[in-house]
Design a protein around this motif. Structure first.
Motif, PDB file in Angstrom:
ATOM      1  N   PHE A  71       0.949  -1.216  -0.078  1.00 45.13           N
ATOM      2  CA  PHE A  71       0.078   0.019   0.066  1.00 45.13           C
ATOM      3  C   PHE A  71       1.071   0.979   0.092  1.00 45.13           C
ATOM      4  O   PHE A  71       1.898   1.345   0.822  1.00 45.13           O
ATOM      5  CB  PHE A  71      -0.932   0.043   1.207  1.00 45.13           C
ATOM      6  CG  PHE A  71      -1.839   1.360   1.293  1.00 45.13           C
ATOM      7  CD1 PHE A  71      -2.709   1.656   0.526  1.00 45.13           C
ATOM      8  CD2 PHE A  71      -1.173   2.348   2.108  1.00 45.13           C
ATOM      9  CE1 PHE A  71      -3.317   2.687   0.639  1.00 45.13           C
ATOM     10  CE2 PHE A  71      -1.802   3.577   2.134  1.00 45.13           C
ATOM     11  CZ  PHE A  71      -2.954   3.911   1.255  1.00 45.13           C
ATOM     12  N   THR A  72       0.594   2.247  -0.934  1.00 45.57           N
ATOM     13  CA  THR A  72       1.417   3.441  -0.937  1.00 45.57           C
ATOM     14  C   THR A  72       0.463   4.495  -0.947  1.00 45.57           C
ATOM     15  O   THR A  72      -0.494   4.524  -1.637  1.00 45.57           O
ATOM     16  CB  THR A  72       2.430   3.253  -1.851  1.00 45.57           C
ATOM     17  OG1 THR A  72       3.460   4.379  -1.998  1.00 45.57           O
ATOM     18  CG2 THR A  72       1.743   3.306  -3.398  1.00 45.57           C
ATOM     19  N   TYR A  73       1.190   5.629  -0.448  1.00 46.06           N
ATOM     20  CA  TYR A  73       0.356   6.932  -0.736  1.00 46.06           C
ATOM     21  C   TYR A  73       1.340   7.881  -1.618  1.00 46.06           C
ATOM     22  O   TYR A  73       0.684   8.657  -2.377  1.00 46.06           O
ATOM     23  CB  TYR A  73      -0.052   7.479   0.627  1.00 46.06           C
ATOM     24  CG  TYR A  73      -0.579   8.942   0.404  1.00 46.06           C
ATOM     25  CD1 TYR A  73      -2.043   8.803   0.116  1.00 46.06           C
ATOM     26  CD2 TYR A  73      -0.280  10.131   1.035  1.00 46.06           C
ATOM     27  CE1 TYR A  73      -2.598  10.059  -0.063  1.00 46.06           C
ATOM     28  CE2 TYR A  73      -0.882  11.268   1.068  1.00 46.06           C
ATOM     29  CZ  TYR A  73      -2.329  11.176   0.375  1.00 46.06           C
ATOM     30  OH  TYR A  73      -3.220  12.403   0.385  1.00 46.06           O
ATOM     31  N   THR A  74       2.538   7.828  -1.340  1.00 53.36           N
ATOM     32  CA  THR A  74       3.400   8.889  -2.270  1.00 53.36           C
ATOM     33  C   THR A  74       4.396   7.961  -2.880  1.00 53.36           C
ATOM     34  O   THR A  74       5.314   8.562  -3.561  1.00 53.36           O
ATOM     35  CB  THR A  74       4.383   9.671  -1.330  1.00 53.36           C
ATOM     36  OG1 THR A  74       4.837   8.911  -0.085  1.00 53.36           O
ATOM     37  CG2 THR A  74       3.334  10.848  -0.529  1.00 53.36           C
ATOM     38  N   GLY A  75       4.369   6.730  -3.036  1.00 49.92           N
ATOM     39  CA  GLY A  75       5.041   5.979  -4.045  1.00 49.92           C
ATOM     40  C   GLY A  75       6.243   5.162  -3.428  1.00 49.92           C
ATOM     41  O   GLY A  75       6.861   3.982  -4.059  1.00 49.92           O
ATOM     42  N   PRO A 123       3.491   2.304   4.546  1.00 47.45           N
ATOM     43  CA  PRO A 123       4.244   3.465   5.252  1.00 47.45           C
ATOM     44  C   PRO A 123       3.709   3.370   6.617  1.00 47.45           C
ATOM     45  O   PRO A 123       2.965   2.718   7.120  1.00 47.45           O
ATOM     46  CB  PRO A 123       3.714   4.639   4.556  1.00 47.45           C
ATOM     47  CG  PRO A 123       2.230   4.316   3.919  1.00 47.45           C
ATOM     48  CD  PRO A 123       2.324   2.732   3.744  1.00 47.45           C
ATOM     49  N   LYS A 124       4.780   4.144   7.574  1.00 44.81           N
ATOM     50  CA  LYS A 124       4.023   4.331   8.926  1.00 44.81           C
ATOM     51  C   LYS A 124       3.556   5.424   8.931  1.00 44.81           C
ATOM     52  O   LYS A 124       3.910   6.541   8.321  1.00 44.81           O
ATOM     53  CB  LYS A 124       5.329   4.691   9.844  1.00 44.81           C
ATOM     54  CG  LYS A 124       4.944   4.743  11.260  1.00 44.81           C
ATOM     55  CD  LYS A 124       6.185   5.217  12.207  1.00 44.81           C
ATOM     56  CE  LYS A 124       5.474   5.651  13.412  1.00 44.81           C
ATOM     57  NZ  LYS A 124       4.533   6.773  13.513  1.00 44.81           N
ATOM     58  N   TRP A 125       2.347   5.520   9.405  1.00 44.72           N
ATOM     59  CA  TRP A 125       1.467   6.629   9.603  1.00 44.72           C
ATOM     60  C   TRP A 125       0.924   6.606  10.968  1.00 44.72           C
ATOM     61  O   TRP A 125      -0.005   6.016  11.439  1.00 44.72           O
ATOM     62  CB  TRP A 125      -0.118   6.446   8.903  1.00 44.72           C
ATOM     63  CG  TRP A 125       0.117   6.608   7.209  1.00 44.72           C
ATOM     64  CD1 TRP A 125       1.196   6.941   6.514  1.00 44.72           C
ATOM     65  CD2 TRP A 125      -1.075   6.601   6.409  1.00 44.72           C
ATOM     66  NE1 TRP A 125       0.826   7.183   5.213  1.00 44.72           N
ATOM     67  CE2 TRP A 125      -0.531   6.883   4.840  1.00 44.72           C
ATOM     68  CE3 TRP A 125      -2.399   6.278   6.529  1.00 44.72           C
ATOM     69  CZ2 TRP A 125      -1.244   7.086   3.917  1.00 44.72           C
ATOM     70  CZ3 TRP A 125      -3.100   6.351   5.291  1.00 44.72           C
ATOM     71  CH2 TRP A 125      -2.556   6.580   4.093  1.00 44.72           C
TER      72      TRP A 125
HETATM   73  C1  FMN Z   1      -0.818  10.536   7.242  1.00 40.52           C
HETATM   74  C2  FMN Z   1       0.574  10.464   7.377  1.00 40.52           C
HETATM   75  C3  FMN Z   1       1.328  10.042   8.773  1.00 40.52           C
HETATM   76  C4  FMN Z   1       2.707   9.924   8.782  1.00 40.52           C
HETATM   77  N1  FMN Z   1       3.022   9.525   9.978  1.00 40.52           N
HETATM   78  C5  FMN Z   1       4.363   9.570  10.014  1.00 40.52           C
HETATM   79  C6  FMN Z   1       5.044   9.094  11.271  1.00 40.52           C
HETATM   80  O1  FMN Z   1       4.248   8.974  12.280  1.00 40.52           O
HETATM   81  N2  FMN Z   1       6.266   9.042  11.590  1.00 40.52           N
HETATM   82  C7  FMN Z   1       7.219   8.813  10.207  1.00 40.52           C
HETATM   83  O2  FMN Z   1       8.306   8.810  10.503  1.00 40.52           O
HETATM   84  N3  FMN Z   1       6.647   9.161   9.197  1.00 40.52           N
HETATM   85  C8  FMN Z   1       5.312   9.480   9.110  1.00 40.52           C
HETATM   86  N4  FMN Z   1       4.619   9.842   7.869  1.00 40.52           N
HETATM   87  C9  FMN Z   1       5.689   9.811   6.473  1.00 40.52           C
HETATM   88  C10 FMN Z   1       5.428   8.330   5.893  1.00 40.52           C
HETATM   89  O3  FMN Z   1       5.821   7.163   6.533  1.00 40.52           O
HETATM   90  C11 FMN Z   1       6.575   8.187   4.936  1.00 40.52           C
HETATM   91  O4  FMN Z   1       6.855   9.583   4.074  1.00 40.52           O
HETATM   92  C12 FMN Z   1       6.652   7.087   3.971  1.00 40.52           C
HETATM   93  O5  FMN Z   1       8.060   6.925   3.472  1.00 40.52           O
HETATM   94  C13 FMN Z   1       5.458   7.182   2.809  1.00 40.52           C
HETATM   95  O6  FMN Z   1       5.582   5.946   2.061  1.00 40.52           O
HETATM   96  P1  FMN Z   1       4.575   5.842   0.668  1.00 40.52           P
HETATM   97  O7  FMN Z   1       5.560   6.623  -0.221  1.00 40.52           O
HETATM   98  O8  FMN Z   1       4.780   4.365   0.444  1.00 40.52           O
HETATM   99  O9  FMN Z   1       3.102   6.286   1.138  1.00 40.52           O
HETATM  100  C14 FMN Z   1       3.364   9.740   7.474  1.00 40.52           C
HETATM  101  C15 FMN Z   1       2.603  10.199   6.266  1.00 40.52           C
HETATM  102  C16 FMN Z   1       1.357  10.417   6.176  1.00 40.52           C
HETATM  103  C17 FMN Z   1       0.738  10.546   5.027  1.00 40.52           C
END
Ligand code: FMN
Length: 141
Positions: free
Chosen positions: A6-10, A68-70
């Motif tokens: 699952f990804t939001y930003t890739g 991702p960690k959210w």
């Molecule tokens: C809603 C949201 C919450 C996030 N919370 C955290 C967090 O608590 N700790 C952290 O290190 N990064 C946090 N991030 C950053 C993402 O974990 C990070 O950019 C990740 O690499 C994104 O993965 P993706 O590109 O697969 O979506 C958060 C991002 C989003 C959108």
């Protein structure tokens, strides 16, 4: 073995594709609705909350899951894992990309969510910055 992401930003897709090449498996996406960032941010503060997602059901006993960690929860991934509650996997590897904070609690949360569905659980955190810089030539699973 199957690879899901699952990804939001890739980033998690990039990691899944990297592993897909290594193991010669096509990664499967966990898809959900496109919501704005602030909605996901609010939902991410509620541990264990699922949010409806679509995916092909797994059929093997080993799963790699990239996401991702959210904050305290990634709701589409929690939905995916809750849907698998009657499965018994041999191995579940979770590869979690993040910016760099709060990983201990997240580790514990996702360990708790998955502890009953897999015999062996492995959780690996990858810092997005290091991933983007090409630091990870190989992810050892
Ligand atoms: C809603 C949201 C919450 C996030 N919370 C955290 C967090 O608590 N700790 C952290 O290190 N990064 C946090 N991030 C950053 C993402 O974990 C990070 O950019 C990740 O690499 C994104 O993965 P993706 O590109 O697969 O979506 C958060 C991002 C989003 C959108």
């Amino acid at each position: 073995m199957e690879i899901y992401y699952f990804t939001y930003t890739g980033t998690s897709k990039e990691i899944a594709d990297h592993l897909g090449k290594k193991f010669k498996i096509k990664p499967r996406e966990i898809k959900t609705y496109k919501l704005p960032y602030f909605i996901w941010l609010i939902l991410s503060f509620i541990p264990y909350l699922p949010f409806k997602a679509k995916f092909e059901p797994p059929s093997s006993d080993t799963i790699i899951l990239c996401f991702p960690k959210w904050t305290f929860n990634c709701p589409p991934v929690t939905y995916f894992l809750k849907k698998l509650k009657n499965k018994h996997f041999k191995t579940l590897v979770m590869i979690i990309s993040y910016r760099g904070w709060g990983e201990k609690f997240y580790y514990w949360l996702y360990y708790k969510i998955t502890s009953k569905i897999a015999q062996e659980i492995k959780i690996i955190f990858i810092k997005k910055k290091l991933w983007d810089s090409g630091f990870y030539k190989e992810i050892k699973i």
